[in-house]
Write a protein that holds these residues in place. Structure first.
Motif, PDB file in Angstrom:
ATOM      1  N   ILE A 119      50.489  -8.593 100.170  1.00 16.33           N
ATOM      2  CA  ILE A 119      50.820  -9.420  99.000  1.00 16.33           C
ATOM      3  C   ILE A 119      51.630 -10.639  99.426  1.00 16.33           C
ATOM      4  O   ILE A 119      51.381 -11.765  98.962  1.00 16.33           O
ATOM      5  N   ALA A 120      52.588 -10.457 100.318  1.00 17.80           N
ATOM      6  CA  ALA A 120      53.400 -11.580 100.794  1.00 17.80           C
ATOM      7  C   ALA A 120      52.548 -12.594 101.547  1.00 17.80           C
ATOM      8  O   ALA A 120      52.695 -13.812 101.355  1.00 17.80           O
ATOM      9  N   ALA A 121      51.636 -12.118 102.392  1.00 16.93           N
ATOM     10  CA  ALA A 121      50.774 -13.028 103.150  1.00 16.93           C
ATOM     11  C   ALA A 121      49.862 -13.823 102.218  1.00 16.93           C
ATOM     12  O   ALA A 121      49.674 -15.038 102.404  1.00 16.93           O
ATOM     13  N   ILE A 122      49.301 -13.172 101.219  1.00 20.01           N
ATOM     14  CA  ILE A 122      48.429 -13.871 100.268  1.00 20.01           C
ATOM     15  C   ILE A 122      49.221 -14.896  99.457  1.00 20.01           C
ATOM     16  O   ILE A 122      48.752 -16.016  99.229  1.00 20.01           O
ATOM     17  N   THR A 123      50.436 -14.553  99.061  1.00 18.35           N
ATOM     18  CA  THR A 123      51.278 -15.483  98.306  1.00 18.35           C
ATOM     19  C   THR A 123      51.635 -16.708  99.146  1.00 18.35           C
ATOM     20  O   THR A 123      51.545 -17.848  98.668  1.00 18.35           O
ATOM     21  N   LEU A 178      50.874 -22.447 100.540  1.00 18.42           N
ATOM     22  CA  LEU A 178      50.547 -23.468 101.546  1.00 18.42           C
ATOM     23  C   LEU A 178      49.287 -24.231 101.176  1.00 18.42           C
ATOM     24  O   LEU A 178      49.211 -25.458 101.378  1.00 18.42           O
ATOM     25  N   LEU A 179      48.285 -23.544 100.634  1.00 19.43           N
ATOM     26  CA  LEU A 179      47.063 -24.213 100.194  1.00 19.43           C
ATOM     27  C   LEU A 179      47.353 -25.182  99.050  1.00 19.43           C
ATOM     28  O   LEU A 179      46.848 -26.313  99.046  1.00 19.43           O
ATOM     29  N   ALA A 180      48.185 -24.767  98.104  1.00 18.07           N
ATOM     30  CA  ALA A 180      48.543 -25.645  96.989  1.00 18.07           C
ATOM     31  C   ALA A 180      49.292 -26.879  97.483  1.00 18.07           C
ATOM     32  O   ALA A 180      49.036 -27.998  97.020  1.00 18.07           O
TER      33      ALA A 180
END
Length: 145
Positions: free
Chosen positions: A31-35, A40-42
């Protein structure tokens, strides 16, 4: 009489349902990695959007002054000032022509560019080339002119 060995067995005990909460540590890591990846993508998309804002503005302005080649030339100069350096925008006619050809993928001659500084700037063919040059303007080109 002998006792049956099966008499000592108890009924099968069904285990309790395994709770899904609290999550295992690996799930917290996922969950932390996806967040972090989403944030970063945003940020990257936002920066790209801000970086390309000047070009979008120039394209919109080129639609408003579509037949005025002098104004279109000023828009290209402003793009070069914004994305590159003032030295490239204030170069002499020959160097400016080379820079303009490299950044716009159009072929401008020195005579065409010199004609922009004449009193009569109504040149529809040159205005069309300049407008196409604004749309094809390269934002991340190496300029070693």
């Amino acid at each position: 009489m002998q006792a049956s060995p099966l008499d000592g067995l108890h009924d099968v005990i069904v285990p309790e349902q395994v709770a899904w909460w609290p999550l295992a540590p690996i799930w917290w890591s996922i969950i932390a990695a996806i967040t972090v990846a989403a944030i970063l993508l945003a940020i990257k998309l936002y920066r790209d959007n801000q970086f390309k804002k000047a070009k979008r503005y120039a394209i919109a302005q080129s639609e408003a002054v579509a037949n005025d080649s002098a104004q279109l030339h000023i828009l290209i100069k402003r793009l070069v000032l914004h994305y590159y350096s003032p030295e490239h925008a204030s170069a002499g006619t020959k160097e400016w022509c080379i820079t303009l050809n490299k950044l716009t993928e159009q072929h401008f001659s020195e005579q065409e560019l010199m004609s922009l500084y004449q009193a009569n700037t109504a040149q529809p063919a040159l205005a069309t080339k300049l407008k196409a040059g604004i749309k094809q303007f390269k934002l991340k080109e190496s300029l070693n002119v």
